[in-house]
Design a protein around this motif. Structure first.
Motif, PDB file in Angstrom:
ATOM      1  N   PHE A 279       0.846  -1.199   0.000  1.00  0.00           N
ATOM      2  CA  PHE A 279       0.000   0.000   0.000  1.00  0.00           C
ATOM      3  C   PHE A 279       0.885   1.254   0.000  1.00  0.00           C
ATOM      4  CE2 PHE A 279      -2.581  -3.310   1.950  1.00  0.00           C
ATOM      5  CZ  PHE A 279      -3.789  -3.179   1.267  1.00  0.00           C
ATOM      6  N   ASN A 280       0.411   2.292  -0.694  1.00  0.00           N
ATOM      7  CA  ASN A 280       1.157   3.546  -0.730  1.00  0.00           C
ATOM      8  C   ASN A 280       0.389   4.703  -0.095  1.00  0.00           C
ATOM      9  OD1 ASN A 280       3.586   4.884  -1.400  1.00  0.00           O
ATOM     10  ND2 ASN A 280       2.564   5.904  -3.113  1.00  0.00           N
ATOM     11  N   MET A 281      -0.785   4.407   0.484  1.00  0.00           N
ATOM     12  CA  MET A 281      -1.587   5.425   1.164  1.00  0.00           C
ATOM     13  C   MET A 281      -2.156   4.820   2.435  1.00  0.00           C
ATOM     14  SD  MET A 281      -3.722   7.050  -2.050  1.00  0.00           S
ATOM     15  CE  MET A 281      -4.459   8.334  -1.029  1.00  0.00           C
ATOM     16  N   THR A 311     -21.957   7.793  12.297  1.00  0.00           N
ATOM     17  CA  THR A 311     -22.496   7.226  13.531  1.00  0.00           C
ATOM     18  C   THR A 311     -21.374   6.467  14.215  1.00  0.00           C
ATOM     19  OG1 THR A 311     -24.703   7.005  12.561  1.00  0.00           O
ATOM     20  CG2 THR A 311     -24.241   5.734  14.553  1.00  0.00           C
ATOM     21  N   THR A 312     -20.963   6.919  15.383  1.00  0.00           N
ATOM     22  CA  THR A 312     -19.864   6.280  16.102  1.00  0.00           C
ATOM     23  C   THR A 312     -20.350   5.021  16.807  1.00  0.00           C
ATOM     24  OG1 THR A 312     -20.262   7.867  17.891  1.00  0.00           O
ATOM     25  CG2 THR A 312     -18.492   8.369  16.359  1.00  0.00           C
ATOM     26  N   GLY A 313     -19.398   4.275  17.375  1.00  0.00           N
ATOM     27  CA  GLY A 313     -19.726   2.987  17.971  1.00  0.00           C
ATOM     28  C   GLY A 313     -20.790   3.038  19.035  1.00  0.00           C
ATOM     29  N   ASP A 314     -20.900   4.179  19.744  1.00  0.00           N
ATOM     30  CA  ASP A 314     -21.905   4.291  20.802  1.00  0.00           C
ATOM     31  C   ASP A 314     -23.288   4.647  20.265  1.00  0.00           C
ATOM     32  OD1 ASP A 314     -21.424   6.872  20.016  1.00  0.00           O
ATOM     33  OD2 ASP A 314     -20.685   7.581  21.955  1.00  0.00           O
ATOM     34  N   GLY A 315     -23.426   4.685  18.926  1.00  0.00           N
ATOM     35  CA  GLY A 315     -24.724   4.923  18.316  1.00  0.00           C
ATOM     36  C   GLY A 315     -25.100   6.379  18.133  1.00  0.00           C
ATOM     37  N   VAL A 316     -24.191   7.293  18.456  1.00  0.00           N
ATOM     38  CA  VAL A 316     -24.474   8.728  18.364  1.00  0.00           C
ATOM     39  C   VAL A 316     -23.961   9.271  17.029  1.00  0.00           C
ATOM     40  CG1 VAL A 316     -24.045  10.985  19.405  1.00  0.00           C
ATOM     41  CG2 VAL A 316     -24.340   8.958  20.867  1.00  0.00           C
ATOM     42  N   LYS A 317     -24.753  10.155  16.395  1.00  0.00           N
ATOM     43  CA  LYS A 317     -24.323  10.785  15.159  1.00  0.00           C
ATOM     44  C   LYS A 317     -23.398  11.964  15.480  1.00  0.00           C
ATOM     45  CE  LYS A 317     -28.166   9.464  12.174  1.00  0.00           C
ATOM     46  NZ  LYS A 317     -29.249   9.936  11.268  1.00  0.00           N
ATOM     47  N   ARG A 318     -22.217  11.951  14.882  1.00  0.00           N
ATOM     48  CA  ARG A 318     -21.232  12.998  15.096  1.00  0.00           C
ATOM     49  C   ARG A 318     -20.606  13.398  13.763  1.00  0.00           C
ATOM     50  NH1 ARG A 318     -20.555   9.696  19.724  1.00  0.00           N
ATOM     51  NH2 ARG A 318     -20.626  10.880  21.681  1.00  0.00           N
ATOM     52  N   ARG A 319     -19.850  14.499  13.774  1.00  0.00           N
ATOM     53  CA  ARG A 319     -19.101  14.895  12.597  1.00  0.00           C
ATOM     54  C   ARG A 319     -17.795  14.109  12.574  1.00  0.00           C
ATOM     55  NH1 ARG A 319     -22.087  16.663   8.900  1.00  0.00           N
ATOM     56  NH2 ARG A 319     -20.236  17.554   7.861  1.00  0.00           N
ATOM     57  N   GLY A 320     -17.573  13.395  11.482  1.00  0.00           N
ATOM     58  CA  GLY A 320     -16.378  12.575  11.355  1.00  0.00           C
ATOM     59  C   GLY A 320     -15.402  13.153  10.352  1.00  0.00           C
ATOM     60  N   LEU A 321     -14.134  12.799  10.504  1.00  0.00           N
ATOM     61  CA  LEU A 321     -13.080  13.245   9.594  1.00  0.00           C
ATOM     62  C   LEU A 321     -12.344  12.045   9.039  1.00  0.00           C
ATOM     63  CD1 LEU A 321     -11.432  16.139  11.664  1.00  0.00           C
ATOM     64  CD2 LEU A 321     -13.072  16.381   9.794  1.00  0.00           C
ATOM     65  N   SER A 322     -11.977  12.131   7.763  1.00  0.00           N
ATOM     66  CA  SER A 322     -11.071  11.164   7.154  1.00  0.00           C
ATOM     67  C   SER A 322      -9.780  11.902   6.824  1.00  0.00           C
ATOM     68  CB  SER A 322     -11.671  10.577   5.873  1.00  0.00           C
ATOM     69  OG  SER A 322     -12.792   9.776   6.166  1.00  0.00           O
ATOM     70  N   LEU A 323      -8.679  11.394   7.337  1.00  0.00           N
ATOM     71  CA  LEU A 323      -7.373  11.977   7.062  1.00  0.00           C
ATOM     72  C   LEU A 323      -6.553  10.969   6.266  1.00  0.00           C
ATOM     73  CD1 LEU A 323      -8.117  12.701  10.356  1.00  0.00           C
ATOM     74  CD2 LEU A 323      -6.311  14.334   9.843  1.00  0.00           C
ATOM     75  N   HIS A 324      -5.791  11.460   5.296  1.00  0.00           N
ATOM     76  CA  HIS A 324      -4.982  10.591   4.446  1.00  0.00           C
ATOM     77  C   HIS A 324      -3.536  11.051   4.459  1.00  0.00           C
ATOM     78  CE1 HIS A 324      -8.709   9.783   1.620  1.00  0.00           C
ATOM     79  NE2 HIS A 324      -8.910   9.420   2.871  1.00  0.00           N
ATOM     80  N   ARG A 325      -2.655  10.101   4.209  1.00  0.00           N
ATOM     81  CA  ARG A 325      -1.282  10.433   3.827  1.00  0.00           C
ATOM     82  C   ARG A 325      -0.876   9.508   2.704  1.00  0.00           C
ATOM     83  NH1 ARG A 325       4.117  10.435   3.864  1.00  0.00           N
ATOM     84  NH2 ARG A 325       4.621   8.519   4.928  1.00  0.00           N
ATOM     85  N   ASP A 326      -0.444  10.105   1.593  1.00  0.00           N
ATOM     86  CA  ASP A 326       0.030   9.297   0.479  1.00  0.00           C
ATOM     87  C   ASP A 326       1.551   9.323   0.456  1.00  0.00           C
ATOM     88  OD1 ASP A 326       0.360  11.907  -0.286  1.00  0.00           O
ATOM     89  OD2 ASP A 326      -1.091  11.821  -1.937  1.00  0.00           O
ATOM     90  N   ASN A 327       2.123   8.798  -0.599  1.00  0.00           N
ATOM     91  CA  ASN A 327       3.593   8.723  -0.720  1.00  0.00           C
ATOM     92  C   ASN A 327       4.234   8.047   0.490  1.00  0.00           C
ATOM     93  OD1 ASN A 327       3.607  10.187  -3.209  1.00  0.00           O
ATOM     94  ND2 ASN A 327       3.442  12.096  -2.067  1.00  0.00           N
ATOM     95  N   LEU A 328       3.703   6.888   0.858  1.00  0.00           N
ATOM     96  CA  LEU A 328       4.272   6.191   2.011  1.00  0.00           C
ATOM     97  C   LEU A 328       5.693   5.707   1.746  1.00  0.00           C
ATOM     98  CD1 LEU A 328       1.309   4.040   3.386  1.00  0.00           C
ATOM     99  CD2 LEU A 328       2.152   6.231   4.214  1.00  0.00           C
ATOM    100  N   ASP A 329       6.114   5.743   0.476  1.00  0.00           N
ATOM    101  CA  ASP A 329       7.482   5.356   0.168  1.00  0.00           C
ATOM    102  C   ASP A 329       8.466   6.491   0.413  1.00  0.00           C
ATOM    103  OD1 ASP A 329       6.433   6.876  -1.855  1.00  0.00           O
ATOM    104  OD2 ASP A 329       7.250   5.676  -3.498  1.00  0.00           O
TER     105      ASP A 329
END
Length: 630
Positions: A279-281, A311-329
């Motif tokens: 994987f590179n990301m 929806t987090t594990g406790d069943g509550v709706k929250r604002r979520g974030l996805s963070l990425h990093r590419d160029n793992l090489d």
């Protein structure tokens, strides 16, 4: 056990110096009593020696830090990397623990171990594989408990035994069934439960879930320990995916070991592991309310790619974030505790001669890598060409030539709103340009936010700028126009000016332009087809090979900048921003109709329909500001 914080001693800070001296007196009395010859240390020698330690601060691989609980200094650590040419007894390329002290009333409470781990992390960051120290009988048991062993050597300077140890931070091992109870306790502790929002399951239900997870080939679970105690749990998934990205599904650090770099260590291990699987990301999910996690990931080079409801594990709706990093090489490096990535290993020793690094910008596509550096209480912004950066695919020699040529621009175009060039010079085969540091944030901080979160995430400078009073935003447009009037008067044409070139200080309202690297001497033509730049700012002629680039081009750029900085939060404004579309609408505009009309004329597709000079544009703009209340 209270939470420790560390402060690097600055020789020009009287508070640091006084606190250090007050600790050095009892420390030296104690080690003097334990010296092999029992020779007492005179007060005169103690004062001079303490001051000499303070005066030696400066090199990036020398660490002298005070340890505090709250506002109370409880000890200090002092270590350096030995190099050829250093005076006295040395072990070149070893880490040397020179001095180390914990006040007696704070001993046997775990603080010494935390302080040692801090110093070991510093040595690790410098690429040091082994470290040493000298100690008498009073400290022998403590250092042995941390893994130090005697070498049989005696220091010719203090006649004490020399002890050595490998620089080995944390250990990672695959999670087994016997670790399940530890993971449950970490995940469901009060602090982690508030931050990670796990399912509300019973202990038996959790055991059943983890037993099943350990058999899932798409996942990998790991336990991190410090050689003695389990301290964290890391879960990866997406390992059977056919895409180039795997994910950190969960990272939970035992409350007692948080803020010691374990989270950063776990993420770096995850990067190495998934890279070994092809994987590179790497992606990481977290929630908007988990600020500690966000700060950790951003510091490691992760960008916010998406913000959405989850929806987090406790069943509550929250604002979520996805963070990425590419160029793992990319190659991971560290200077003064600041991590960054480059395309290949490079010697950055020269930067220590400029000062101590506190910030690194490694996501540039220009071929430069940039540093925030501090020396004697003053900060500088340093551009360097000569390293293979992770996002640059061109020739390194071209980047060096560009930077050499660019310094003339900063000299010719000096202005209140342009960062000030201090000096420039060659370093080996590379080139360095040093500027005054200006406070503020880049209005297009692509090293932290990518895509839609840059527009909509409340932490983004782009979002926060659009929430400012319209008067403050118009004032920035005025400054941009004024600067580019100066550019025209000096006989230049801007190329690649966009919001990534703008720095705004939300506290003071100060504005600066930090990047004019591609500006050209007039007259000039389009010699590329599609010129450098953002589609949201580029005129039609910047897509047409052979077209004239002149003052009418600058007028278009100023109108485009006005639309960028004075847009509102409507979906229409976002879609135009997202797609770089040239059509503009008053529905997506925050200021008055009079100012809108001026900006629209400036961005006319037909060059003949624009204002013909920037002076004419500014006069119309200023008149429009008085036409209506703003």
């Amino acid at each position: 056990m209270g939470e420790l914080r560390f402060i690097q001693i600055q020789k020009d800070n009287p508070h640091h110096c006084e606190a250090f001296k007050e600790l050095m007196i009892p420390y030296n009395r104690e080690i003097g009593a334990n010296m092999p010859d029992g020779t007492p240390i005179s007060d005169e020698f103690l004062v001079k020696w303490t001051q000499s330690c303070i005066d030696m601060q400066g090199p990036h691989d020398r660490h002298m830090e005070l340890a505090y609980i709250g506002d109370e200094p409880i000890g200090f650590l002092y270590g350096k990397v030995d190099h050829e040419g250093h005076k006295g007894f040395i072990k070149p390329e070893y880490g040397y623990i020179m001095e180390f002290y914990v006040r007696p009333e704070y001993r046997r409470k775990g603080y010494g171990k935390v302080m040692f781990r801090r110093l070991e992390h510093h040595f690790y960051a410098h690429g040091i594989k082994r470290m040493y120290l000298t100690t008498g009988t009073s400290g022998e048991s403590f250092w042995r408990s941390l893994g130090f062993v005697p070498t049989g050597e005696v220091s010719p300077e203090n006649k004490m035994q020399i002890y050595e140890k490998d620089v080995s931070l944390l250990n990672v091992k695959p999670m087994q069934s016997e670790h399940i109870d530890f993971v449950i306790s970490v995940l469901t502790s009060e602090k982690n439960k508030a931050a990670l929002h796990p399912d509300n399951k019973s202990i038996s239900e959790w055991r059943e879930v983890f037993t099943k997870n350990l058999a899932d080939s798409d996942e990998a679970n790991f336990i991190i320990d410090d050689g003695i105690t389990s301290v964290a749990w890391l879960k990866l998934n997406g390992l059977q995916s056919k895409t180039s990205m795997a994910w950190v599904s969960m990272l939970a650090v035992d409350e007692k070991y948080q803020r010691q770099g374990i989270g950063s260590f776990a993420v770096r291990f995850a990067e190495d592991f998934v890279r070994s699987k092809g994987f590179n990301m790497l992606g990481i999910h977290t929630t908007v309310d988990n600020i500690t996690a966000q700060n950790c990931y951003k510091k490691l080079g992760y960008h916010v790619h998406e913000e959405s409801e989850c929806t987090t594990g406790d069943g509550v709706k929250r604002r979520g974030l996805s963070l990425h990093r590419d160029n793992l090489d990319a190659v991971r490096m560290n200077i003064n505790g600041v991590s960054f990535h480059v395309g290949e290993q490079h010697d950055f020793l020269f930067i220590s001669k400029i000062g101590r690094v506190f910030r690194i910008f490694d996501a540039m596509d220009s071929g430069n890598i940039c540093f925030g550096v501090e020396r004697d209480g003053k900060r500088y912004f340093v551009k360097y060409a000569g390293a293979r950066t992770q996002n640059y695919n061109g020739e390194i020699t071209d980047a060096i030539t560009r930077l050499k040529n660019v310094v003339k621009l900063y000299v010719d175009l000096q202005h209140t709103y342009l960062i000030r060039l201090i000096e420039h010079y060659s370093v080996g085969d590379g080139y360095v340009a040093v500027f005054d540091w200006v406070n503020g944030e880049g209005l297009r901080s692509y090293w932290d936010y990518v895509g839609q979160p840059m527009w909509s995430y409340p932490g983004s400078p782009n979002y926060r700028f659009r929430k400012l009073p319209i008067e403050k935003r118009i004032a920035v447009v005025d400054k941009i126009m004024g600067f580019h009037q100066h550019i025209i008067e000096r006989g230049y044409i801007p190329v690649d000016f966009y919001d990534g070139s703008m720095i705004y200080d939300f506290d003071s309202g100060d504005f600066h332009i930090c990047d004019i690297d591609f500006y050209r001497k007039a007259p000039t033509k389009n010699d590329m087809g599609k010129m450098w730049g953002s589609t949201r700012f580029m005129s039609p002629e910047e897509y047409e090979l052979g077209a004239d680039l002149d003052e009418k081009t600058v007028v278009y750029l100023m109108g485009a900048a006005a639309f960028e900085l004075l847009s509102n939060d409507t979906d229409e404004a976002y879609q135009a921003w997202k797609n770089g579309e040239l059509h503009r609408s008053f529905n997506a505009w925050s200021a008055t109709k009079a100012l809108f009309n001026v900006a629209m004329k400036a961005v006319s597709i037909e060059r003949s329909e624009r204002y013909q000079t920037i002076t004419e544009l500014i006069e119309a703009w200023n008149a429009a500001k008085t036409a209506d209340n703003i």
